[in-house]
Design a protein around this motif. Structure first.
Motif, short mmCIF file in Angstrom:
data_model
loop_
_atom_site.label_atom_id
_atom_site.label_comp_id
_atom_site.label_asym_id
_atom_site.label_seq_id
_atom_site.Cartn_x
_atom_site.Cartn_y
_atom_site.Cartn_z
N PRO A 354 0.80 -1.37 -0.13
CA PRO A 354 0.09 -0.04 -0.10
C PRO A 354 0.84 1.13 -0.08
O PRO A 354 2.08 1.04 0.39
CB PRO A 354 -0.77 -0.16 1.21
CG PRO A 354 -0.05 -0.95 2.22
CD PRO A 354 0.83 -1.90 1.18
N ARG A 355 0.28 2.36 -0.43
CA ARG A 355 1.10 3.55 -0.42
C ARG A 355 1.01 4.23 0.90
O ARG A 355 2.11 4.73 1.13
CB ARG A 355 0.33 4.53 -1.41
CG ARG A 355 0.53 4.28 -2.74
CD ARG A 355 -0.41 5.35 -3.69
NE ARG A 355 -0.05 6.68 -3.59
CZ ARG A 355 -0.63 7.76 -4.02
NH1 ARG A 355 -1.65 7.51 -4.97
NH2 ARG A 355 -0.37 9.05 -3.65
N THR A 356 0.00 4.10 1.73
CA THR A 356 -0.35 4.45 3.22
C THR A 356 -0.80 3.48 3.85
O THR A 356 -1.75 2.74 3.29
CB THR A 356 -1.09 5.75 2.95
OG1 THR A 356 -0.62 6.58 2.24
CG2 THR A 356 -1.16 6.12 4.28
N ILE A 357 -0.40 3.29 5.19
CA ILE A 357 -1.11 2.42 6.12
C ILE A 357 -1.29 3.27 7.37
O ILE A 357 -0.56 3.95 7.89
CB ILE A 357 -0.17 1.21 6.58
CG1 ILE A 357 -0.70 0.30 7.48
CG2 ILE A 357 1.21 1.65 6.99
CD1 ILE A 357 -0.15 -0.97 7.72
N LEU A 358 -2.53 2.96 7.98
CA LEU A 358 -2.95 3.67 9.27
C LEU A 358 -3.06 2.64 10.28
O LEU A 358 -3.62 1.43 10.10
CB LEU A 358 -4.45 4.27 9.04
CG LEU A 358 -4.51 5.63 8.24
CD1 LEU A 358 -4.61 5.55 6.59
CD2 LEU A 358 -5.67 6.24 8.42
N THR A 359 -2.62 3.11 11.36
CA THR A 359 -2.52 2.19 12.73
C THR A 359 -2.58 3.07 13.68
O THR A 359 -2.72 4.34 13.74
CB THR A 359 -1.18 1.38 12.78
OG1 THR A 359 -0.16 2.48 13.06
CG2 THR A 359 -0.66 0.85 11.53
N ASP A 360 -2.86 2.48 15.05
CA ASP A 360 -2.46 2.95 16.20
C ASP A 360 -1.32 3.28 16.86
O ASP A 360 -0.36 2.62 15.94
CB ASP A 360 -3.49 2.28 17.49
CG ASP A 360 -3.62 3.07 18.59
OD1 ASP A 360 -3.18 4.09 18.75
OD2 ASP A 360 -4.56 2.45 19.44
N ILE A 361 -1.12 3.88 17.76
CA ILE A 361 0.55 4.04 18.15
C ILE A 361 1.03 2.58 18.71
O ILE A 361 0.18 2.12 19.82
CB ILE A 361 0.54 5.33 19.11
CG1 ILE A 361 0.28 6.60 18.76
CG2 ILE A 361 2.20 5.19 19.85
CD1 ILE A 361 0.49 7.69 19.68
N ASP A 362 2.12 2.07 18.22
CA ASP A 362 2.48 0.80 18.67
C ASP A 362 4.05 0.84 18.26
O ASP A 362 4.05 0.75 17.22
CB ASP A 362 1.71 -0.28 18.42
CG ASP A 362 2.11 -1.40 19.04
OD1 ASP A 362 3.00 -2.26 18.83
OD2 ASP A 362 1.36 -1.93 19.71
N SER A 363 4.95 0.80 19.15
CA SER A 363 6.29 0.60 18.89
C SER A 363 6.53 -0.51 18.20
O SER A 363 7.41 -0.42 17.10
CB SER A 363 7.00 0.80 19.99
OG SER A 363 6.84 -0.03 20.96
N GLY A 364 6.36 -1.63 18.65
CA GLY A 364 6.26 -2.80 17.78
C GLY A 364 6.00 -2.88 16.43
O GLY A 364 6.49 -3.34 15.43
N LEU A 365 4.73 -2.25 16.16
CA LEU A 365 4.11 -2.43 15.10
C LEU A 365 4.81 -1.44 14.13
O LEU A 365 5.04 -1.48 12.86
CB LEU A 365 2.46 -1.91 15.09
CG LEU A 365 1.64 -1.65 13.78
CD1 LEU A 365 2.00 -3.32 13.02
CD2 LEU A 365 0.37 -1.54 14.27
N ARG A 366 5.45 -0.34 14.60
CA ARG A 366 6.04 0.72 13.85
C ARG A 366 7.39 0.06 13.10
O ARG A 366 7.66 0.43 12.29
CB ARG A 366 6.31 2.01 14.67
CG ARG A 366 7.09 3.08 14.13
CD ARG A 366 7.39 4.07 15.11
NE ARG A 366 8.44 3.55 16.18
CZ ARG A 366 9.00 4.44 17.20
NH1 ARG A 366 8.78 5.72 17.16
NH2 ARG A 366 9.80 3.98 17.89
N ASP A 367 8.15 -0.52 14.28
CA ASP A 367 9.28 -1.04 13.80
C ASP A 367 9.18 -2.07 12.49
O ASP A 367 9.89 -2.24 11.68
CB ASP A 367 9.83 -1.87 14.97
CG ASP A 367 10.44 -0.87 16.02
OD1 ASP A 367 10.54 0.33 15.76
OD2 ASP A 367 10.52 -1.23 17.16
#
Length: 693
Positions: A354-367
């Protein structure tokens, strides 16, 4: 404490993304209410703490039941520095229990016990000292209704009464509410010692040390009592989770045989048991080829019963509706698990990122996103952040929280990065939040959530409040029932297949301006996208375009209700670009650009500004939408002609106008009560019949 094996309950993830084990999220509004309603009973303030005055009982006082009398006497006792207990009761064959004796906790004397055969028996000092304070109740039948009255009452004590800060420590008033029991058990299972559990509860409740309604001894006894039951319960839950995951895996295998486009994958742990499970559906996979530019990965919920994290991949259709691309169940909430989930999703979607992905704040998911989707823009959904503000700042800011929230809302809407940085510093200084861990967390993620940082990122209107609310409503609907994983899977499957075929409810939107640009857009875009663009076309007429040279125009609102915008236009490639960057953000041209194209005598927008994802006809095969649009236009023309003639005739006299108004009102009410069908169709023959004189 007796514990039964619970049904599968989905709850919001409550661990705060700041990483502090003492910090967890309480969500604002109905979200939190629904969680607390499903998990624990409301922790009510004991009635004895009520501010209402409790007068001394008196002989002859009437109560509906003996329990009402006990509660009343207990309230009185607490306010006066002692506690009570139930003593003797007397019963008969006709009346049952007809007498109850309530006495002071220090009434009577402790009977000597037979000493245990040990070398140093423990001597326990008794608090009983023969106090004669008491309340005796007697039951009577009046007009066939039973009631209790006070037959004896004495408030004479032979001991010192306690102050309020001492009386709360009496065993009768040291209660561990059910909500606290859940938290204590959770922390105990995580390995927290009792003294540390108390500190966590004090911090969470915002009370001074030693001010909880129970003491360390109570927590220690509660944990000891529950330990065996909890271990047995955990074993049953583990077995139930393993069985249901195996059954869900078999269901996935069976569905893959029925639907060759359904895909799934799973992992096993070191013991060979199903650990993670991910799946996606055929129709949404096809839709992803056109609509997969923006995805929302929602990880808000987890199964309290099985300890599984639920991840749902959402997209937005060309009709503005939510599409479920796929789901994943994860045992762990860490970077490794999220990486596996992302890998499977990209694999299911045939390698397209995807060009963009939306998530909640989560350090593990960000990494995990930075590793697996290095070229994808990661955006933290602002609505997830706003839902956490009260948990983060209400307690430290107190009465200043409302002002903080207003300023924070203005802050994240700012368009310029330098303005954001400046206002952020002012906000932190004004409210004294320089050392606040949650302010530090938000600033760490600032490249992902303020509008000034993401305004150039394509989001396809997935950040609108309406779309976010539709996702929330959908998740609550499928997760509200306490169902097994198999039923949950069926609900998601039905939603996935129906969602990928969902169309916008409104089939026709009439022309508002008469501009050729609007008419052309109506025949090209879905009703949802046209509705958005039409609003921009209408508003474009409120702007003055001043040519600045080199193909640039300065756009100014005629009432100065908007900031000035600079629009550049290149004739050779028909390129138009506005400083507001709305097209970059949503894929729908802004009012400023439309105004410039109108000045340049454009009768239709260049094709490049009708993105495939917003078109009526795209590779998803929605050709019948164009036919439906044509039928709707023919129908609208017929009604417009009739309405214009009817208006002309009705204005000739008041009598005619009153008659037309009365008949049309009745007709409208009749039409509103008619059944609604899914597909609106009107053939040419019927239209021609309307056109015939």
């Amino acid at each position: 404490m007796a514990m039964k094996l619970p049904a599968n309950i989905w709850i919001r993830r409550q661990q705060c993304p700041c990483g502090d084990w003492k910090c967890y999220i309480r969500y604002e509004g109905e979200d939190q209410a629904s969680i607390s309603g499903r998990l624990v009973k409301s922790e009510t303030v004991p009635s004895q703490l009520s501010s209402e005055s409790v007068f001394a009982p008196y002989v002859g006082q009437i109560f509906k039941s003996d329990e009402d009398a006990f509660e009343y006497y207990s309230n009185f006792a607490r306010k006066n520095g002692f506690s009570i207990r139930k003593a003797r009761s007397t019963e008969s064959q006709n009346l049952g229990v007809y007498r109850r004796d309530f006495v002071c906790y220090r009434s009577g004397y402790n009977q000597p016990r037979k000493k245990a055969n040990v070398e140093h028996p423990r001597e326990r000092k008794s608090v009983r000292c023969g106090c004669d304070a008491k309340l005796y109740l007697t039951k009577e039948i009046v007009d066939g209704v039973s009631q209790w009255y006070v037959s004896q009452f004495s408030n004479v004590h032979n001991h010192e009464l306690l102050e309020d800060d001492q009386v709360r420590l009496l065993p009768a008033y040291r209660k561990i509410q059910e909500a606290d029991q859940e938290r204590i058990l959770l922390l105990s299972k995580a390995g927290f010692p009792v003294n540390r559990i108390l500190k966590v509860l004090e911090l969470e409740k915002g009370v001074q040390p030693g001010q909880l309604p129970f003491i360390e001894k109570d927590v220690r006894n509660f944990v000891r009592t529950c330990k065996k039951t909890v271990e047995e319960n955990d074993a049953l839950l583990n077995e139930k989770r393993e069985n249901e995951l195996l059954e869900l895996l078999e269901i996935c295998k069976a569905m893959a045989k029925r639907d060759t486009e359904f895909v799934f994958d799973y992992t096993r742990d070191e013991n060979g048991k199903v650990e993670n499970l991910s799946w996606a559906y055929g129709d949404p996979i096809h839709a992803y080829s056109v609509l997969g530019d923006v995805v929302s990965f929602d990880t808000s919920y987890r199964s309290l019963t099985y300890g599984l994290l639920l991840g749902v991949w959402f997209g937005m259709s060309n009709h503005g509706k939510a599409i479920i691309f796929g789901c994943v169940l994860l045992q762990e909430e860490n970077s490794h698990s999220f990486s596996w989930a992302l890998q499977k999703f990209v694999q299911f979607m045939r390698g397209k990122h995807p060009r963009t992905i939306l998530t909640d704040i989560d350090s593990g998911l960000r990494d995990a996103i930075s590793r697996e989707l290095p070229n994808t823009k990661h955006v933290v959904c602002i609505w997830h952040i706003l839902s956490k503000l009260s948990s983060w700042f209400l307690l430290p800011l107190g009465l200043h929280y409302a002002d903080f929230k207003v300023q924070f809302d203005m802050l994240w809407h700012l368009e310029n990065i330098s303005d954001f940085e400046h206002q952020w510093d002012l906000l932190v200084a004004q409210f004294g939040l320089a050392s606040d861990k949650h302010i530090a967390l938000l600033y760490l993620y600032r490249a992902s959530w303020p509008f000034s940082f993401i305004r150039s990122s394509f989001l396809a209107r997935t950040l609108t409040a309406d779309f976010f609310q539709s996702l929330e409503t959908f998740l609550k609907r499928i997760l509200g029932a306490q169902t097994c994983l198999q039923v949950f899977f069926e609900q998601v499957s039905n939603a996935a297949y129906s969602g990928s075929r969902a169309k916008e409810g409104m089939q026709y939107l009439h022309i508002k301006t008469g501009m050729p640009i609007e008419e052309h857009a109506q025949s090209t875009l879905t009703p949802y996208a046209f509705n958005v663009l039409q609003n921009e076309i209408v508003l474009s007429m409120q702007y003055v375009a001043t040519e600045m040279g080199n193909g640039s125009y300065l756009l100014q609102h005629y009432k100065k209700m908007d900031v000035e915008r600079l629009v550049s236009w290149t004739q050779d490639d028909e390129q138009v670009h506005c400083a507001c960057k709305e097209f970059d953000h949503s894929g729908i041209l802004c009012r400023h650009s439309i105004r410039v194209l109108a000045v340049k005598n454009y009768f239709k927008l260049p094709d490049k500004y009708f993105l495939l994802r917003w078109r009526l006809q795209n590779s998803l095969g929605t050709i019948d939408d164009a036919h439906s649009q044509g039928r709707s236009e023919a129908c609208a023309q017929v009604f417009h002609s009739l309405a214009a003639t009817l208006l002309t005739e009705s204005l000739i006299s008041q009598e005619r106008f009153n008659y037309v108004h009365r008949e049309l009102s009745g007709l409208l009410e009749h039409v509103r009560t008619m059944p609604v069908v899914d597909e609106f169709s009107l053939n040419r023959t019927t239209v021609n019949e309307f056109n015939d004189p």
